[in-house]
Motif scaffolding. Structure first.
Motif, mmCIF file in Angstrom:
data_model
loop_
_atom_site.group_PDB
_atom_site.id
_atom_site.type_symbol
_atom_site.label_atom_id
_atom_site.label_comp_id
_atom_site.label_asym_id
_atom_site.label_seq_id
_atom_site.Cartn_x
_atom_site.Cartn_y
_atom_site.Cartn_z
ATOM 1 N N LEU A 3 9.616 -2.542 40.758
ATOM 2 C CA LEU A 3 9.172 -1.828 39.428
ATOM 3 C C LEU A 3 7.821 -2.460 38.998
ATOM 4 O O LEU A 3 7.728 -3.801 38.580
ATOM 5 N N GLU A 4 6.892 -1.734 39.065
ATOM 6 C CA GLU A 4 5.642 -1.880 38.598
ATOM 7 C C GLU A 4 5.616 -2.548 37.186
ATOM 8 O O GLU A 4 6.268 -1.942 36.261
ATOM 9 N N PRO A 5 4.639 -3.256 36.718
ATOM 10 C CA PRO A 5 4.430 -3.647 35.283
ATOM 11 C C PRO A 5 4.319 -2.255 34.462
ATOM 12 O O PRO A 5 3.370 -1.470 34.804
ATOM 13 N N GLU A 6 5.020 -2.126 33.156
ATOM 14 C CA GLU A 6 4.577 -1.150 32.427
ATOM 15 C C GLU A 6 3.338 -1.412 31.696
ATOM 16 O O GLU A 6 2.799 -2.723 31.665
ATOM 17 N N SER A 7 2.711 -0.429 30.777
ATOM 18 C CA SER A 7 1.734 -0.671 30.140
ATOM 19 C C SER A 7 1.878 -1.937 29.130
ATOM 20 O O SER A 7 2.758 -2.035 28.646
ATOM 21 N N GLU A 39 2.341 -4.979 30.067
ATOM 22 C CA GLU A 39 3.118 -6.102 30.612
ATOM 23 C C GLU A 39 2.276 -6.841 31.996
ATOM 24 O O GLU A 39 1.562 -5.841 32.616
#
Length: 240
Positions: free
Chosen positions: A78-82, A84
């Motif tokens: 799960l890539e970092p969200e905006s 984060e």
């Protein structure tokens, strides 16, 4: 030294974990890994060794979690969200052994367990039955040890018709074996069928032969497959 994971996600982007005996309980059942989540790298296939940091031929097959299309990143990353900076894992609570051991700041625990207790396809689909028989036939006709030697001959002599035909015969058998397997699968979309085939039979030879052996496979308008020795040879056993 601070031995807490920073959750940068870089380890999960570079490779996926091989599965070990301790991970068999994570396969199947509600919320467990299914065949569509797994891929087999067969004996003799080039893989990225996380400990050595280089591509090496496998001495024994391994079953790993699948990567995202077009790269090496784990499909559960799960890539970092905006806004984060930390990455996550969609299966963190039920992650495999190598994920639990991996810490870039302290690689020793993973290194100690890396080559021990790895599972094979037979641990998942069983050692007997139609699928096991198909796997055995596929290994006999499409083994990478033999393919590397034929590729080596073809790079040394582009007119070696015996080498050309041996490789093309393996490509045809690989395609036929996948079709036979897919006919046995329940209704599912094409992407999931291809994923199950990659678990049971490994990645298609049409993908691995060009990448590992520097051989070009081209299909003509009449459907015939042609082979040419042009490209970079990455597999050490295929170099003249």
């Amino acid at each position: 030294m601070d031995l807490v994971c920073d959750r940068c996600g870089e380890c999960c982007r570079r490779s996926t974990p091989a599965l070990h005996q301790e991970d068999l309980a994570l396969i199947g059942g509600d919320g467990g890994f299914d065949l569509v989540h797994l891929v087999t790298f067969r004996r003799g296939e080039l893989v990225h060794d996380q400990i050595r940091g280089e591509l090496v031929p496998l001495e024994q097959e391994v079953v790993k979690l699948r990567s995202l299309p077009g790269g090496w990143a784990c499909m559960f990353l799960l890539e970092p969200e905006s806004g984060e900076v930390t990455a996550g894992c969609a299966r963190y609570q039920a992650r495999p052994l190598e994920c639990r051991l991996l810490l870039c700041k302290d690689p020793e625990p993973l290194a100690a367990a890396y080559d021990t207790g790895r599972i094979t396809r037979h641990d998942i689909v069983g050692a007997e039955g139609p699928i096991a028989e198909l796997i055995a036939a596929h290994e006999a006709r499409c083994g990478y040890k033999d393919l590397a030697q034929w590729a080596r001959r073809l790079h040394a002599d582009a007119t070696d018709t015996a080498a050309q035909e041996a490789i093309l015969a393996a490509v045809r058998f690989d395609a036929g074996a996948r079709s036979m397997l897919l006919e046995r699968l329940p209704a599912m979309d094409d992407a999931d069928k291809a994923a199950v085939a990659a678990c049971c039979l490994g990645r298609p030879l049409t993908e691995t032969i060009p990448a590992m052996f520097g051989l070009e496979l081209r299909k003509s308008a009449d459907g015939a497959i042609h082979l040419a020795a042009r490209g970079v040879i990455h597999h050490p056993a295929a170099r003249p």
